[in-house]
Design a protein around this motif. Structure first.
Motif, PDB file in Angstrom:
ATOM      1  N   GLY A   4       0.826  -1.210   0.000  1.00 34.19           N
ATOM      2  CA  GLY A   4       0.000   0.000   0.000  1.00 34.19           C
ATOM      3  C   GLY A   4       0.853   1.249   0.000  1.00 34.19           C
ATOM      4  N   ASP A   5       0.395   2.259   0.763  1.00 35.61           N
ATOM      5  CA  ASP A   5       1.107   3.542   0.802  1.00 35.61           C
ATOM      6  C   ASP A   5       2.116   3.639   1.951  1.00 35.61           C
ATOM      7  OD1 ASP A   5      -0.662   3.672   2.937  1.00 35.61           O
ATOM      8  OD2 ASP A   5      -1.277   5.732   2.533  1.00 35.61           O
ATOM      9  N   THR A   6       2.355   2.537   2.649  1.00 34.95           N
ATOM     10  CA  THR A   6       3.269   2.533   3.796  1.00 34.95           C
ATOM     11  C   THR A   6       4.650   3.012   3.393  1.00 34.95           C
ATOM     12  OG1 THR A   6       2.052   0.709   4.797  1.00 34.95           O
ATOM     13  CG2 THR A   6       4.307   1.078   5.582  1.00 34.95           C
ATOM     14  N   ARG A   7       5.208   3.901   4.223  1.00 35.29           N
ATOM     15  CA  ARG A   7       6.572   4.401   4.010  1.00 35.29           C
ATOM     16  C   ARG A   7       7.402   4.019   5.233  1.00 35.29           C
ATOM     17  NH1 ARG A   7       7.567   9.687   1.244  1.00 35.29           N
ATOM     18  NH2 ARG A   7       8.436  10.244   3.251  1.00 35.29           N
ATOM     19  N   VAL A   8       8.457   3.240   4.983  1.00 33.59           N
ATOM     20  CA  VAL A   8       9.307   2.753   6.071  1.00 33.59           C
ATOM     21  C   VAL A   8      10.681   3.379   5.919  1.00 33.59           C
ATOM     22  CG1 VAL A   8      10.154   0.745   7.311  1.00 33.59           C
ATOM     23  CG2 VAL A   8       8.071   0.549   5.930  1.00 33.59           C
ATOM     24  N   ALA A   9      11.090   4.127   6.930  1.00 35.09           N
ATOM     25  CA  ALA A   9      12.398   4.780   6.891  1.00 35.09           C
ATOM     26  C   ALA A   9      13.516   3.806   7.238  1.00 35.09           C
ATOM     27  CB  ALA A   9      12.426   5.969   7.854  1.00 35.09           C
ATOM     28  N   ARG A  10      13.326   3.065   8.344  1.00 34.49           N
ATOM     29  CA  ARG A  10      14.366   2.137   8.822  1.00 34.49           C
ATOM     30  C   ARG A  10      13.715   0.915   9.442  1.00 34.49           C
ATOM     31  NH1 ARG A  10      17.672   5.794  12.978  1.00 34.49           N
ATOM     32  NH2 ARG A  10      15.584   6.446  13.520  1.00 34.49           N
ATOM     33  N   MET A  11      14.466  -0.190   9.416  1.00 32.84           N
ATOM     34  CA  MET A  11      13.986  -1.410  10.046  1.00 32.84           C
ATOM     35  C   MET A  11      15.188  -2.199  10.547  1.00 32.84           C
ATOM     36  SD  MET A  11      11.388  -3.265  10.947  1.00 32.84           S
ATOM     37  CE  MET A  11      10.181  -2.245  10.154  1.00 32.84           C
ATOM     38  N   ARG A  12      15.105  -2.612  11.810  1.00 31.67           N
ATOM     39  CA  ARG A  12      16.118  -3.481  12.404  1.00 31.67           C
ATOM     40  C   ARG A  12      15.378  -4.630  13.084  1.00 31.67           C
ATOM     41  NH1 ARG A  12      19.174   0.055  15.669  1.00 31.67           N
ATOM     42  NH2 ARG A  12      17.863  -0.419  17.457  1.00 31.67           N
ATOM     43  N   ALA A  13      15.868  -5.854  12.878  1.00 34.27           N
ATOM     44  CA  ALA A  13      15.201  -7.034  13.418  1.00 34.27           C
ATOM     45  C   ALA A  13      16.178  -7.837  14.267  1.00 34.27           C
ATOM     46  CB  ALA A  13      14.673  -7.896  12.280  1.00 34.27           C
ATOM     47  N   THR A  14      15.613  -8.599  15.185  1.00 34.01           N
ATOM     48  CA  THR A  14      16.398  -9.519  15.986  1.00 34.01           C
ATOM     49  C   THR A  14      15.867 -10.924  15.744  1.00 34.01           C
ATOM     50  OG1 THR A  14      17.251  -9.939  18.206  1.00 34.01           O
ATOM     51  CG2 THR A  14      14.975  -9.242  18.059  1.00 34.01           C
ATOM     52  N   TRP A  15      16.724 -11.900  15.829  1.00 37.61           N
ATOM     53  CA  TRP A  15      16.309 -13.282  15.615  1.00 37.61           C
ATOM     54  C   TRP A  15      16.997 -14.206  16.604  1.00 37.61           C
ATOM     55  CZ3 TRP A  15      20.316 -16.528  14.641  1.00 37.61           C
ATOM     56  CH2 TRP A  15      21.462 -15.983  14.061  1.00 37.61           C
TER      57      TRP A  15
END
Length: 109
Positions: A83-94
């Motif tokens: 959709g129109d979602t705007r994501v600046a940054r993403m950090r994940a843990t696993w």
């Protein structure tokens, strides 16, 4: 014997260079190949979670974070939005939980 491995992964920081997650619309995904420090004896059970998310406040916040192609030596960490979602940054843990070789294991034929 149960082995546990974990780490944090910066998936992207698209606002810095007007990347697809920040400027795009519609279905988008980012894939990150993760290699375990030590392989497991069988594919481990995976737990993934968002450690940092930075969304534009003027659009809907839609996201999915999953582990795919889980094998003894690694997996693929996949982030999806649409959709129109705007994501600046993403950090994940696993975290991976699985069987590992024990020094007391004997290989008798």
């Amino acid at each position: 014997m149960l082995g546990i491995q974990q780490d944090t992964t910066v998936l992207f920081s698209d606002f810095q260079h007007n990347g697809e997650m920040w400027t795009g619309t519609g279905d988008r995904e980012f894939r990150s190949e993760i290699t375990f420090e030590e392989p497991f004896l069988k594919p481990p059970i995976m737990q993934v979670s968002v450690e940092l998310w930075d969304f534009d406040h003027e659009t809907n916040q839609r996201a999915e974070l999953v582990a795919e192609d889980i094998g003894k030596s690694g997996f693929t960490l996949v982030f999806k939005t649409w959709g129109d979602t705007r994501v600046a940054r993403m950090r994940a843990t696993w975290t991976a939980f699985g069987p590992v070789k024990n020094e007391d294991d004997w290989d008798v034929e």
